[in-house]
Design an enzyme around this catalytic site. Structure first.
Site, PDB file in Angstrom:
ATOM      1  N   HIS A 276       0.805  -0.963   0.339  1.00  0.00           N
ATOM      2  CA  HIS A 276      -0.145  -0.201  -0.589  1.00  0.00           C
ATOM      3  C   HIS A 276       0.733   0.944  -0.401  1.00  0.00           C
ATOM      4  O   HIS A 276       0.813   2.143  -0.691  1.00  0.00           O
ATOM      5  CB  HIS A 276      -0.712  -0.050   1.155  1.00  0.00           C
ATOM      6  CG  HIS A 276      -1.709   1.103   1.658  1.00  0.00           C
ATOM      7  ND1 HIS A 276      -2.761   1.337   1.388  1.00  0.00           N
ATOM      8  CD2 HIS A 276      -1.372   2.704   2.294  1.00  0.00           C
ATOM      9  CE1 HIS A 276      -3.369   2.246   1.801  1.00  0.00           C
ATOM     10  NE2 HIS A 276      -2.194   3.537   1.960  1.00  0.00           N
ATOM     11  N   GLU A 277       2.338   1.413   0.819  1.00  0.00           N
ATOM     12  CA  GLU A 277       2.630   2.340   1.143  1.00  0.00           C
ATOM     13  C   GLU A 277       3.850   2.141  -0.596  1.00  0.00           C
ATOM     14  O   GLU A 277       3.748   3.529  -0.858  1.00  0.00           O
ATOM     15  CB  GLU A 277       3.674   2.145   2.383  1.00  0.00           C
ATOM     16  CG  GLU A 277       3.143   2.270   3.554  1.00  0.00           C
ATOM     17  CD  GLU A 277       2.229   3.346   3.901  1.00  0.00           C
ATOM     18  OE1 GLU A 277       2.626   4.432   3.674  1.00  0.00           O
ATOM     19  OE2 GLU A 277       0.967   2.879   4.442  1.00  0.00           O
ATOM     20  N   ASP A 358      -4.299   1.192  -2.015  1.00  0.00           N
ATOM     21  CA  ASP A 358      -5.096  -0.279  -1.720  1.00  0.00           C
ATOM     22  C   ASP A 358      -5.094  -1.196  -2.778  1.00  0.00           C
ATOM     23  O   ASP A 358      -5.047  -2.454  -2.470  1.00  0.00           O
ATOM     24  CB  ASP A 358      -6.491   0.232  -1.138  1.00  0.00           C
ATOM     25  CG  ASP A 358      -6.110   0.314   0.420  1.00  0.00           C
ATOM     26  OD1 ASP A 358      -5.627   0.802   0.724  1.00  0.00           O
ATOM     27  OD2 ASP A 358      -7.489   0.794   0.683  1.00  0.00           O
TER      28      ASP A 358
HETATM   29 ZN    ZN Z   1      -2.283   5.161   2.922  1.00  0.00          ZN
END
Ligand code: ZN
Length: 410
Positions: A276-277, A358
């Site tokens: 996600h990062e 996401d």
């Molecule tokens: Zn985030």
């Protein structure tokens, strides 16, 4: 505009801000009493859910108390012209137009910190401690304060000094010169935050060899992200709440995982959070957010340049002659409705970015461990599972858990 009109507008804006916040807070508090949504069933047992609701109620009540306190002080200060009185007093010993604003803001910084310290102590050492979140010792708290003070004096003092100098030396065109300075500063801070500022407060260590590293390594190879930019941070020094974030631009980019996150999550969950990062990086969110905020700063400085020299604004603040620092204070208040609106726009963009990150994690890794990781984090933080939509619209930089899970499952 006359002094009296400005004075009235200042009081109206402060009151409106306060009322809006209280209404949003009230709606959110009521909304948090709802049962667990179907999508999130099983995240809490009965006892723990009741505990989470008690925690939110307590945080919200305390927020109302401290906000009311600040509101009353600010209203009294404007109504009685305390800022103008402070300016008059400083003028008795500091005739220099370059030094007076620094003394003025220095005094306000110390006073407001003294007023806020008991609130922050209560919040950390009473509320957070009661729910098992606080891991901060008194020593860490005091050291944080000292370091914060030093940083504020150096960075804040320097930037303010440059601003004052430009305002005096250049005239009303000062804004784009200062905009250039602040842009350089923001870029510098973005590049070096994790290598210069963050290490003053936390220890960052490269990831140790092991299962987690090999899982993240194989993900990195797949999406072409350099593994050497991942660090574990000792978040446990202050709170048991786990987290992760992406920081920096270009070669200085870093993904930071809190030790408290690593401790409580499975390897697939951590890899999904990491994915996600990386999504934020690959989708260029940091870059756009930085450009967006630099643009806003230019807009803000331009607006400020229109009133930086106004005598009426200084009079409305209780001053007797035009003073840059009084006008800057007043600007902070007058700008707040615009800043609320821009904050909402910023949050709308940020929530969109979260969905994108996401989706990136889902595409390049897997949705299920991310869903599990997010649920676990939320339960662990005793977060509100049913925030009020109006509160979310104004304040949430991340979509509520329910919506994120729904999007990931779609
Ligand atoms: Zn985030």
């Amino acid at each position: 505009m006359t002094e009296q009109t400005i004075f009235t507008i200042l009081l109206v804006i402060i009151t409106f801000d306060f009322a809006l916040e209280r209404i949003l807070n009230y709606l959110n508090r009521k909304s948090s009493k709802k049962p667990i949504p179907n999508e999130l069933e099983g995240i809490y047992d009965e006892v723990r859910y009741a505990k989470s609701q008690a925690y939110q109620a307590e945080v919200s009540r305390f927020g109302t108390f401290s906000a009311t306190f600040s509101f009353v002080i600010l209203i009294l200060a404007i109504y009685n012209g305390w800022f103008g009185m402070l300016d008059q007093w400083i003028r008795t010993f500091s005739p220099l137009s370059l030094v007076s604003p620094l003394i003025f803001f220095g005094i306000l910084f110390i006073v407001s910190d003294l007023i806020n310290a008991p609130f922050s102590i209560y919040r950390n050492f009473v509320i957070e401690a009661k729910y098992g979140f606080n891991k901060m010792t008194a020593k860490t708290f005091i050291l944080d304060k000292i370091k914060g003070y030093i940083l504020t004096i150096i960075i804040g003092g320097l930037l303010l000094g440059v601003l004052i100098y430009f305002v005096n030396a250049i005239g009303s065109d000062f804004w784009y010169y200062f905009w250039a300075v602040i842009t350089a500063f923001v870029l510098f801070a973005n590049f070096f935050y994790t290598s210069l500022i963050l290490p003053l407060f936390n220890k960052l260590t490269p990831m140790e060899d092991g299962e987690l590293k090999s899982s993240i390594q194989s993900y990195c190879d797949k999406v072409n992200f350099p593994l050497k930019n991942i660090f574990i941070m000792d978040g446990s020094k202050r709170s048991s709440k786990g987290n992760a974030f992406f920081s920096g631009l270009g070669k200085k980019k870093k993904v930071v995982l809190f030790d408290t996150l690593v401790e409580k999550h499975s390897i697939p969950e951590l890899t999904a959070v990491f994915a996600h990062e990386v999504g934020h990086y690959k989708k260029k969110h940091i870059l756009f957010t930085t450009i967006f905020s630099i643009g806003l700063m230019g807009f803000m400085l331009f607006l400020f340049s229109r009133m930086a020299y106004s005598a009426e604004v200084s009079w409305a603040m209780g001053g007797q002659t035009s003073a840059l620092h009084l006008n800057l204070m007043a600007f902070g208040i007058l700008y707040s409705p615009i800043s609320t609106i821009l904050g909402i726009i910023g949050n709308v963009i940020s929530r969109k970015n979260e969905y994108e990150a996401d989706a990136f994690a889902k595409e390049t890794y897997d949705a299920t461990p991310l869903i599990n990781g997010l649920k676990k984090m939320s339960a662990d933080h005793l977060s509100n599972l049913t925030p009020h939509p109006a509160f979310v619209f104004v304040h949430y930089s991340h979509p509520p858990l329910k919506e994120r899970v729904r999007a990931l499952e779609a």
